[in-house]
Design an enzyme around this catalytic site. Structure first.
Site, PDB file in Angstrom:
ATOM      1  N   SER A  64       0.756  -1.708   0.044  1.00 54.49           N
ATOM      2  CA  SER A  64      -0.180   0.369  -0.082  1.00 54.49           C
ATOM      3  C   SER A  64       0.723   0.978  -0.062  1.00 54.49           C
ATOM      4  O   SER A  64       2.110   1.151  -0.016  1.00 54.49           O
ATOM      5  CB  SER A  64      -1.202  -0.034   0.907  1.00 54.49           C
ATOM      6  OG  SER A  64      -1.743   0.988   1.084  1.00 54.49           O
ATOM      7  N   ASN A  65       0.507   2.438   0.798  1.00 51.92           N
ATOM      8  CA  ASN A  65       1.360   3.373   0.619  1.00 51.92           C
ATOM      9  C   ASN A  65       0.953   4.615   1.347  1.00 51.92           C
ATOM     10  O   ASN A  65      -0.396   4.394   2.243  1.00 51.92           O
ATOM     11  CB  ASN A  65       1.280   4.371  -0.738  1.00 51.92           C
ATOM     12  CG  ASN A  65      -0.436   4.797  -1.527  1.00 51.92           C
ATOM     13  OD1 ASN A  65      -0.608   5.390  -0.908  1.00 51.92           O
ATOM     14  ND2 ASN A  65      -0.939   3.900  -2.385  1.00 51.92           N
ATOM     15  N   ARG A  66       1.558   5.704   1.962  1.00 54.32           N
ATOM     16  CA  ARG A  66       1.080   6.682   2.632  1.00 54.32           C
ATOM     17  C   ARG A  66      -0.044   7.406   2.851  1.00 54.32           C
ATOM     18  O   ARG A  66      -0.202   8.433   3.396  1.00 54.32           O
ATOM     19  CB  ARG A  66       2.137   7.671   3.392  1.00 54.32           C
ATOM     20  CG  ARG A  66       3.082   6.570   3.981  1.00 54.32           C
ATOM     21  CD  ARG A  66       5.057   7.516   4.415  1.00 54.32           C
ATOM     22  NE  ARG A  66       5.871   6.514   4.003  1.00 54.32           N
ATOM     23  CZ  ARG A  66       6.022   5.993   5.117  1.00 54.32           C
ATOM     24  NH1 ARG A  66       5.095   6.355   6.332  1.00 54.32           N
ATOM     25  NH2 ARG A  66       7.109   5.683   5.157  1.00 54.32           N
ATOM     26  N   SER A  67      -1.233   7.566   1.328  1.00 52.08           N
ATOM     27  CA  SER A  67      -1.954   8.897   0.951  1.00 52.08           C
ATOM     28  C   SER A  67      -3.138   8.751   2.101  1.00 52.08           C
ATOM     29  O   SER A  67      -3.325   7.399   2.931  1.00 52.08           O
ATOM     30  CB  SER A  67      -2.525   8.173  -0.414  1.00 52.08           C
ATOM     31  OG  SER A  67      -4.232   9.073   0.219  1.00 52.08           O
ATOM     32  N   ALA A 105      -4.257   7.618  -4.875  1.00 55.34           N
ATOM     33  CA  ALA A 105      -2.867   6.863  -5.244  1.00 55.34           C
ATOM     34  C   ALA A 105      -3.412   5.697  -5.080  1.00 55.34           C
ATOM     35  O   ALA A 105      -2.741   4.723  -3.867  1.00 55.34           O
ATOM     36  CB  ALA A 105      -2.097   7.293  -3.809  1.00 55.34           C
TER      37      ALA A 105
END
Ligand code: PMT
Length: 400
Positions: free
Chosen positions: A206-209, A272
């Site tokens: 996943s990512n930090r959005s 994102a």
């Protein structure tokens, strides 16, 4: 504002905030009528609410005089919006199941007007599986929500999700739903937050959005009167007032939720989206030694490109975001061409933009570029919503 709001006051300690809400709504010029449940009258009196609205308060389904004067069907219909404060667990359960054994629930069942709920209850009641089920049913029925917020409870020492939104927030949510703004009649799809791509039952890519920028845009479009569907990856954010939220996890789920929400006049892709997903999602937790073979990746569908290249249901205005760390404008222009969208909002994510409260963006259209100063994500959202309203002005845009 030449509108009538029917305020249904439920039986919880937060009922006292309803009196303040009456004042805030009246300041906007709205006409306010009040229905109170029996339980609500343990917390505030019909006399107090009646003094603030300047007319009688309706309390009883079986009172001959009240039914003769106005009647529950007229109460349900002679308004532009119904707002329920506090929406208790009990009222939500009744609404979700179509029960109508008192004036408030009968009015809520009989109405054909938009309904806004401001839930308030103990955090355990809010988290209870039954309440969460009822919440999903009510969302699917198109009911709008504001709050609950996180914070201290009336019960000493308790904190969590369950505090009713403040009167100003509820007033703003009412204004958004009553808006005759420039986007009234237009439909918007907004994506927000990260996507989550499962590796095995416990691990994911996943990512930090945080979703903050996308949620702010969904809210700003709703405030201008648009009918907004927000397709959101996992976030810790509350549903913006007057916005329908579809919660998803993976990029593929996000794409199908966007396709289900078509047709629309404008699509703003702020999420994102993970560019890749694990080629296989293991059914069992991957053992340490098997890790190398577990991370083979497959490219995800490109949601922005898919919507931009639709032939039949393409929204008239498709807007992408570009998260760049260098050559922001040049890279963003390549993205417009490659993905086929109309505008790109480019932001430099090498600093604190992902997850933070502020953003510095460049709005790039096919033939122009404007650089906006650093400002809060809410202000970016409001400016972008005004640009969208200007671009869609007077256009009969939605393709069936
Ligand atoms: O959520 P916040 O913490 O508030 O942070 C906001 C933000 C930084 C995430 C946001 O402002 C932002 O830049 N969003 C786009 C992030 C991104 O994925 O950028 P990208 O340059 O990789 O993708 C370009 C565009 O294609 C985006 O509109 C993206 O939604 C879309 N895309 C990308 C990949 C994919 N498979 N499908 C897509 O639709």
């Amino acid at each position: 504002m030449n509108k009538r709001v029917l305020l249904v006051i439920g039986g919880g300690i937060a009922a006292y905030k309803s009196l303040e809400l009456i004042r805030r709504l009246k300041e906007t010029g709205a006409d306010v009528r009040v229905v109170m449940t029996k339980a609500a009258q343990h917390f505030v009196t019909p006399l107090a609410a009646g003094a603030l609205v300047g007319e009688r308060v309706f309390t009883d389904l079986f009172d001959q005089a009240q039914e003769f004067d106005v009647g529950h069907i007229r109460l349900a219909r002679e308004c532009d919006l119904i707002v329920v404060t506090p929406a208790t667990a009990d009222l939500m359960a009744k609404m979700a199941n179509g029960l109508a054994d008192d004036l408030a629930s009968a009015v809520l069942l009989a109405t054909d007007k938009p309904i806004l709920l401001a839930p308030a209850m103990n955090p355990h009641m809010w988290a209870n599986a039954a309440t969460q089920r009822n919440l999903e049913v009510l969302r699917a029925d198109g009911r709008a929500f504001v709050g609950p917020n996180e914070g201290e409870m009336a019960e000493r020492g308790e904190r969590g999700f369950g505090r009713m939104a403040e009167p100003e927030e509820i007033r703003d949510a009412c204004l958004a739903l009553l808006s005759d703004g420039p986007l009234k009649g237009k439909k918007a799809i907004v994506t927000a937050g990260p996507t989550v791509e499962a590796l095995d039952p416990v691990r994911f890519l996943s990512n930090r959005s945080s979703g903050k920028q996308g949620y702010a845009i969904a809210s700003a479009l709703a405030q201008l009167g648009a009918n907004v569907t927000l397709v959101s990856g996992p976030t810790a954010l509350a549903t913006p007032a007057g916005v329908k939220v579809k919660r998803i996890e993976s990029a593929r789920d996000m794409l199908s939720a966007c396709e289900d929400a078509l047709p629309a006049d404008v699509a703003v892709m702020v999420a994102a989206v993970a560019d890749w997903r694990p080629s296989k999602t293991a059914k069992k937790k991957i053992k340490k030694g098997d890790a190398a073979s577990a991370v083979e990746l497959t490219e995800n569908p490109d949601i922005l490109a898919t919507l931009s290249k639709l032939t039949k249901k393409r929204p008239a205005l498709v807007i992408g975001f570009a998260a760049e760390t260098d050559n922001v404008e040049a890279n963003a222009r390549v993205k417009i061409a490659k993905k086929g969208c109309d505008w790109i909002v480019a932001n430099d994510v090498s600093g604190d933009v992902m997850g933070g409260n502020d953003n510095q963006v460049m709005l790039i259209t096919r033939d122009a570029a404007q650089s906006w100063p650093r400002m809060s994500k809410d202000l970016v959202a409001q400016k972008l919503a005004s640009e969208i309203a200007e671009a869609l002005k007077g256009k009969a845009t939605r393709r069936k």
